[in-house]
Design a protein around this motif. Structure first.
Motif, PDB file in Angstrom:
ATOM      1  N   LEU A   9      -6.686 -31.556 -27.027  1.00  0.00           N
ATOM      2  CA  LEU A   9      -7.095 -31.260 -25.663  1.00  0.00           C
ATOM      3  C   LEU A   9      -8.357 -30.419 -25.754  1.00  0.00           C
ATOM      4  O   LEU A   9      -8.358 -29.357 -26.383  1.00  0.00           O
ATOM      5  N   ALA A  10      -9.440 -30.894 -25.158  1.00  0.00           N
ATOM      6  CA  ALA A  10     -10.722 -30.200 -25.226  1.00  0.00           C
ATOM      7  C   ALA A  10     -11.024 -29.527 -23.895  1.00  0.00           C
ATOM      8  O   ALA A  10     -10.795 -30.102 -22.830  1.00  0.00           O
ATOM      9  N   CYS A  11     -11.554 -28.324 -23.951  1.00  0.00           N
ATOM     10  CA  CYS A  11     -11.952 -27.582 -22.758  1.00  0.00           C
ATOM     11  C   CYS A  11     -13.131 -28.297 -22.105  1.00  0.00           C
ATOM     12  O   CYS A  11     -14.093 -28.670 -22.779  1.00  0.00           O
ATOM     13  N   SER A  12     -13.068 -28.480 -20.780  1.00  0.00           N
ATOM     14  CA  SER A  12     -14.151 -29.178 -20.084  1.00  0.00           C
ATOM     15  C   SER A  12     -15.366 -28.274 -19.877  1.00  0.00           C
ATOM     16  O   SER A  12     -16.440 -28.763 -19.556  1.00  0.00           O
ATOM     17  N   VAL A  13     -15.217 -26.964 -20.069  1.00  0.00           N
ATOM     18  CA  VAL A  13     -16.334 -26.037 -19.883  1.00  0.00           C
ATOM     19  C   VAL A  13     -17.122 -25.856 -21.180  1.00  0.00           C
ATOM     20  O   VAL A  13     -18.316 -26.130 -21.238  1.00  0.00           O
ATOM     21  N   CYS A  14     -16.440 -25.422 -22.247  1.00  0.00           N
ATOM     22  CA  CYS A  14     -17.156 -25.136 -23.500  1.00  0.00           C
ATOM     23  C   CYS A  14     -17.015 -26.255 -24.539  1.00  0.00           C
ATOM     24  O   CYS A  14     -17.747 -26.284 -25.517  1.00  0.00           O
ATOM     25  N   TYR A  19      -6.069 -27.234 -28.218  1.00  0.00           N
ATOM     26  CA  TYR A  19      -4.664 -27.616 -28.280  1.00  0.00           C
ATOM     27  C   TYR A  19      -4.510 -29.005 -28.862  1.00  0.00           C
ATOM     28  O   TYR A  19      -5.382 -29.842 -28.712  1.00  0.00           O
ATOM     29  N   THR A  20      -3.356 -29.247 -29.501  1.00  0.00           N
ATOM     30  CA  THR A  20      -3.008 -30.587 -29.963  1.00  0.00           C
ATOM     31  C   THR A  20      -1.663 -30.950 -29.357  1.00  0.00           C
ATOM     32  O   THR A  20      -0.783 -30.102 -29.211  1.00  0.00           O
ATOM     33  N   ILE A  21      -1.509 -32.233 -29.004  1.00  0.00           N
ATOM     34  CA  ILE A  21      -0.258 -32.733 -28.445  1.00  0.00           C
ATOM     35  C   ILE A  21       0.067 -34.059 -29.110  1.00  0.00           C
ATOM     36  O   ILE A  21      -0.806 -34.690 -29.711  1.00  0.00           O
ATOM     37  N   ALA A  22       1.314 -34.479 -28.999  1.00  0.00           N
ATOM     38  CA  ALA A  22       1.718 -35.773 -29.545  1.00  0.00           C
ATOM     39  C   ALA A  22       1.137 -36.881 -28.675  1.00  0.00           C
ATOM     40  O   ALA A  22       1.146 -36.790 -27.450  1.00  0.00           O
ATOM     41  N   GLU A  32      -5.129 -34.706 -18.168  1.00  0.00           N
ATOM     42  CA  GLU A  32      -5.954 -33.579 -17.733  1.00  0.00           C
ATOM     43  C   GLU A  32      -5.023 -32.491 -17.246  1.00  0.00           C
ATOM     44  O   GLU A  32      -4.199 -32.730 -16.364  1.00  0.00           O
ATOM     45  N   ILE A  33      -5.136 -31.309 -17.830  1.00  0.00           N
ATOM     46  CA  ILE A  33      -4.234 -30.219 -17.489  1.00  0.00           C
ATOM     47  C   ILE A  33      -4.973 -28.898 -17.590  1.00  0.00           C
ATOM     48  O   ILE A  33      -5.893 -28.764 -18.409  1.00  0.00           O
ATOM     49  N   LYS A  34      -4.617 -27.933 -16.736  1.00  0.00           N
ATOM     50  CA  LYS A  34      -5.234 -26.613 -16.802  1.00  0.00           C
ATOM     51  C   LYS A  34      -4.520 -25.788 -17.853  1.00  0.00           C
ATOM     52  O   LYS A  34      -3.302 -25.629 -17.799  1.00  0.00           O
ATOM     53  N   LYS A  35      -5.281 -25.305 -18.832  1.00  0.00           N
ATOM     54  CA  LYS A  35      -4.736 -24.475 -19.896  1.00  0.00           C
ATOM     55  C   LYS A  35      -5.693 -23.309 -20.128  1.00  0.00           C
ATOM     56  O   LYS A  35      -6.841 -23.351 -19.722  1.00  0.00           O
ATOM     57  N   PHE A  36      -5.207 -22.279 -20.823  1.00  0.00           N
ATOM     58  CA  PHE A  36      -6.035 -21.119 -21.100  1.00  0.00           C
ATOM     59  C   PHE A  36      -6.940 -21.402 -22.292  1.00  0.00           C
ATOM     60  O   PHE A  36      -6.489 -21.847 -23.344  1.00  0.00           O
ATOM     61  N   CYS A  37      -8.233 -21.151 -22.119  1.00  0.00           N
ATOM     62  CA  CYS A  37      -9.208 -21.302 -23.200  1.00  0.00           C
ATOM     63  C   CYS A  37      -9.528 -19.920 -23.743  1.00  0.00           C
ATOM     64  O   CYS A  37     -10.000 -19.058 -22.995  1.00  0.00           O
ATOM     65  N   LYS A  38      -9.271 -19.705 -25.029  1.00  0.00           N
ATOM     66  CA  LYS A  38      -9.504 -18.380 -25.596  1.00  0.00           C
ATOM     67  C   LYS A  38     -10.992 -18.065 -25.756  1.00  0.00           C
ATOM     68  O   LYS A  38     -11.354 -16.915 -25.907  1.00  0.00           O
ATOM     69  N   TYR A  39     -11.831 -19.091 -25.705  1.00  0.00           N
ATOM     70  CA  TYR A  39     -13.274 -18.860 -25.829  1.00  0.00           C
ATOM     71  C   TYR A  39     -13.907 -18.540 -24.481  1.00  0.00           C
ATOM     72  O   TYR A  39     -14.797 -17.700 -24.387  1.00  0.00           O
ATOM     73  N   CYS A  40     -13.435 -19.200 -23.413  1.00  0.00           N
ATOM     74  CA  CYS A  40     -13.931 -18.921 -22.060  1.00  0.00           C
ATOM     75  C   CYS A  40     -13.210 -17.725 -21.432  1.00  0.00           C
ATOM     76  O   CYS A  40     -13.675 -17.190 -20.435  1.00  0.00           O
ATOM     77  N   GLN A  41     -12.058 -17.354 -21.989  1.00  0.00           N
ATOM     78  CA  GLN A  41     -11.225 -16.258 -21.487  1.00  0.00           C
ATOM     79  C   GLN A  41     -10.724 -16.508 -20.071  1.00  0.00           C
ATOM     80  O   GLN A  41     -10.603 -15.576 -19.272  1.00  0.00           O
TER      81      GLN A  41
END
Length: 50
Positions: A9-14, A19-22, A32-41
Motif C-alpha cells: 500500500l503506497a501513500c498517495s501524498v509522498c 504497508y503490505t497486505i495479502a 484504497e484505504i486511509k492509513k497513517f503515514c509515518k513520513y507525512c505524520q
C-alpha cells in the motif's frame, strides 16, 4: 505449503510504501484505504500497488 502473494500500500501524498497486505485475486479494483503515514505524520489515502 505455498506462501501468500503480497502487495504494498503506497501513500498517495509522498509515495512511500508503508504497508503490505495479502493479495486477493477476486478484487477487481485497487484497494484504497486511509492509513497513517509515518513520513507525512498524518492519515492519508493509501493505494494498492502491484
Amino acid at each position: 505449503m505455498v506462501a501468500q502473494k503480497k502487495v504494498a500500500l503506497a501513500c498517495s501524498v509522498c509515495g512511500s510504501r508503508n504497508y503490505t497486505i495479502a493479495a486477493n485475486p477476486n478484487r477487481q479494483e485497487r484497494l484504497e484505504i486511509k492509513k497513517f503515514c509515518k513520513y507525512c505524520q498524518k492519515y492519508t489515502l493509501h493505494r494498492e500497488t502491484r
